[in-house]
Design an enzyme around this catalytic site. Structure first.
Site, PDB file in Angstrom:
ATOM      1  N   PRO A  11       0.784  -1.221   0.000  1.00 45.15           N
ATOM      2  CA  PRO A  11       0.000   0.000   0.000  1.00 45.15           C
ATOM      3  C   PRO A  11       0.826   1.286   0.000  1.00 45.15           C
ATOM      4  O   PRO A  11       1.880   1.350   0.642  1.00 45.15           O
ATOM      5  CB  PRO A  11      -0.833  -0.098   1.289  1.00 45.15           C
ATOM      6  CG  PRO A  11      -0.125  -1.090   2.130  1.00 45.15           C
ATOM      7  CD  PRO A  11       0.531  -2.053   1.193  1.00 45.15           C
ATOM      8  N   ASN A  12       0.301   2.247  -0.739  1.00 46.80           N
ATOM      9  CA  ASN A  12       0.838   3.612  -0.831  1.00 46.80           C
ATOM     10  C   ASN A  12       2.117   3.730  -1.653  1.00 46.80           C
ATOM     11  O   ASN A  12       2.605   4.840  -1.882  1.00 46.80           O
ATOM     12  CB  ASN A  12       1.046   4.226   0.570  1.00 46.80           C
ATOM     13  CG  ASN A  12      -0.250   4.294   1.353  1.00 46.80           C
ATOM     14  OD1 ASN A  12      -1.220   4.868   0.862  1.00 46.80           O
ATOM     15  ND2 ASN A  12      -0.305   3.684   2.523  1.00 46.80           N
ATOM     16  N   ARG A  19       5.087  11.118  -2.441  1.00 50.15           N
ATOM     17  CA  ARG A  19       4.824  10.746  -1.055  1.00 50.15           C
ATOM     18  C   ARG A  19       6.091  10.934  -0.212  1.00 50.15           C
ATOM     19  O   ARG A  19       7.085  10.208  -0.396  1.00 50.15           O
ATOM     20  CB  ARG A  19       4.428   9.267  -1.021  1.00 50.15           C
ATOM     21  CG  ARG A  19       4.254   8.703   0.356  1.00 50.15           C
ATOM     22  CD  ARG A  19       4.131   7.190   0.329  1.00 50.15           C
ATOM     23  NE  ARG A  19       3.955   6.698   1.675  1.00 50.15           N
ATOM     24  CZ  ARG A  19       4.192   5.454   2.061  1.00 50.15           C
ATOM     25  NH1 ARG A  19       4.600   4.545   1.202  1.00 50.15           N
ATOM     26  NH2 ARG A  19       4.012   5.120   3.307  1.00 50.15           N
ATOM     27  N   TYR A  24      11.299   8.815   1.369  1.00 57.98           N
ATOM     28  CA  TYR A  24      11.282   7.734   0.368  1.00 57.98           C
ATOM     29  C   TYR A  24      12.030   8.047  -0.921  1.00 57.98           C
ATOM     30  O   TYR A  24      12.179   7.169  -1.766  1.00 57.98           O
ATOM     31  CB  TYR A  24       9.827   7.349   0.060  1.00 57.98           C
ATOM     32  CG  TYR A  24       9.101   6.807   1.268  1.00 57.98           C
ATOM     33  CD1 TYR A  24       9.552   5.657   1.909  1.00 57.98           C
ATOM     34  CD2 TYR A  24       7.982   7.455   1.786  1.00 57.98           C
ATOM     35  CE1 TYR A  24       8.906   5.154   3.025  1.00 57.98           C
ATOM     36  CE2 TYR A  24       7.327   6.957   2.910  1.00 57.98           C
ATOM     37  CZ  TYR A  24       7.793   5.814   3.522  1.00 57.98           C
ATOM     38  OH  TYR A  24       7.154   5.319   4.628  1.00 57.98           O
ATOM     39  N   ASN A  75       8.266  -5.392  -0.956  1.00 53.66           N
ATOM     40  CA  ASN A  75       8.126  -4.241  -0.076  1.00 53.66           C
ATOM     41  C   ASN A  75       6.644  -4.193   0.283  1.00 53.66           C
ATOM     42  O   ASN A  75       5.829  -3.713  -0.508  1.00 53.66           O
ATOM     43  CB  ASN A  75       8.565  -2.951  -0.774  1.00 53.66           C
ATOM     44  CG  ASN A  75       8.469  -1.754   0.166  1.00 53.66           C
ATOM     45  OD1 ASN A  75       7.944  -1.878   1.278  1.00 53.66           O
ATOM     46  ND2 ASN A  75       8.968  -0.622  -0.275  1.00 53.66           N
ATOM     47  N   ALA A  78       3.106  -0.725   4.750  1.00 53.29           N
ATOM     48  CA  ALA A  78       2.628  -0.784   6.136  1.00 53.29           C
ATOM     49  C   ALA A  78       2.135  -2.177   6.536  1.00 53.29           C
ATOM     50  O   ALA A  78       2.103  -2.497   7.728  1.00 53.29           O
ATOM     51  CB  ALA A  78       1.519   0.247   6.344  1.00 53.29           C
ATOM     52  N   GLU A  99      12.563  -9.519   1.980  1.00 51.99           N
ATOM     53  CA  GLU A  99      11.808  -8.324   2.394  1.00 51.99           C
ATOM     54  C   GLU A  99      12.684  -7.099   2.182  1.00 51.99           C
ATOM     55  O   GLU A  99      13.881  -7.129   2.489  1.00 51.99           O
ATOM     56  CB  GLU A  99      11.457  -8.461   3.878  1.00 51.99           C
ATOM     57  CG  GLU A  99      10.827  -7.210   4.483  1.00 51.99           C
ATOM     58  CD  GLU A  99      10.617  -7.337   5.996  1.00 51.99           C
ATOM     59  OE1 GLU A  99      10.670  -8.467   6.541  1.00 51.99           O
ATOM     60  OE2 GLU A  99      10.427  -6.285   6.642  1.00 51.99           O
ATOM     61  N   HIS A 101      12.798  -2.537   2.159  1.00 56.67           N
ATOM     62  CA  HIS A 101      12.196  -1.226   2.416  1.00 56.67           C
ATOM     63  C   HIS A 101      13.112  -0.138   1.884  1.00 56.67           C
ATOM     64  O   HIS A 101      14.340  -0.259   1.963  1.00 56.67           O
ATOM     65  CB  HIS A 101      11.984  -1.007   3.923  1.00 56.67           C
ATOM     66  CG  HIS A 101      11.147  -2.069   4.528  1.00 56.67           C
ATOM     67  ND1 HIS A 101       9.784  -2.102   4.403  1.00 56.67           N
ATOM     68  CD2 HIS A 101      11.486  -3.195   5.210  1.00 56.67           C
ATOM     69  CE1 HIS A 101       9.316  -3.183   4.994  1.00 56.67           C
ATOM     70  NE2 HIS A 101      10.331  -3.870   5.489  1.00 56.67           N
ATOM     71  N   ARG A 108      13.170   4.825  12.439  1.00 50.59           N
ATOM     72  CA  ARG A 108      11.932   5.608  12.387  1.00 50.59           C
ATOM     73  C   ARG A 108      11.044   5.295  13.605  1.00 50.59           C
ATOM     74  O   ARG A 108      11.538   4.855  14.634  1.00 50.59           O
ATOM     75  CB  ARG A 108      11.227   5.322  11.052  1.00 50.59           C
ATOM     76  CG  ARG A 108      12.094   5.719   9.840  1.00 50.59           C
ATOM     77  CD  ARG A 108      11.387   5.479   8.526  1.00 50.59           C
ATOM     78  NE  ARG A 108      10.169   6.277   8.443  1.00 50.59           N
ATOM     79  CZ  ARG A 108       9.186   6.033   7.553  1.00 50.59           C
ATOM     80  NH1 ARG A 108       9.316   5.043   6.687  1.00 50.59           N
ATOM     81  NH2 ARG A 108       8.110   6.782   7.543  1.00 50.59           N
TER      82      ARG A 108
END
Ligand code: DQA
Length: 145
Positions: A11-12, A19, A24, A75, A78, A99, A101, A108
């Site tokens: 998502p996103n 964004r 990012y 990725n 969330a 995985e 990111h 964070r």
């Protein structure tokens, strides 16, 4: 013959570029797809690059990859931090999953420090912006050949 490899985005991530660019980076998801396709060609992978804002799509694609691909770079956005369904889907397949990111999730907010999928994957890459995708492809290359 290039081996099929799925690169899955949650998502996103369709909003990359506009964004939170300070976190990012400025690459759009289309830019990252182009980078992955080119790097995949060098490594002998036919990259199937997908994005969804819906958890069930990601579950379905993990199952599909388990039947048709040699590996997955994911990725999960969330959903990384919330999804037992993604954890279970990864555990249900035999191909390696990496995985990744863009951001260093450990630097964070605390709610990003926990990954529900990390215990089910081969390894985790984070913090290198768009280059995290390239590193994930190289990791998959080294463990699938
Ligand atoms: C992300 C990190 C997640 O915590 C966040 O929810 C995202 C993007 C990353 O690539 O840095 O959507 O997965």
């Amino acid at each position: 013959m290039a081996s099929p490899l799925f690169v899955l985005n949650g998502p996103n991530l369709n909003a990359l570029g506009k964004r939170e660019p300070g976190i990012y980076g400025g690459h759009t998801l289309a830019d990252i797809e182009a980078l992955c396709t080119a790097e995949g060609e060098k490594l002998g992978f036919a990259v199937d690059f997908r994005q969804s804002n819906h958890e069930g799509d990601l579950v379905d694609w993990i199952h599909e990859a388990g039947d048709t691909a040699v590996g997955i770079a994911i990725n999960a956005g969330a959903y990384t931090h919330t999804s037992i369904a993604l954890h279970d889907a990864i555990r249900a397949i035999k191909i390696p999953v990496v995985e990744l990111h863009l951001s260093n999730v450990h630097a964070r907010e605390e709610f990003r420090h926990k990954s529900m999928i990390a215990p089910a994957v081969k390894g985790v890459i984070c913090g290198f912006g768009a280059h995290s995708y390239i590193l994930a492809l190289h990791a998959l290359s080294s463990i699938t050949k």
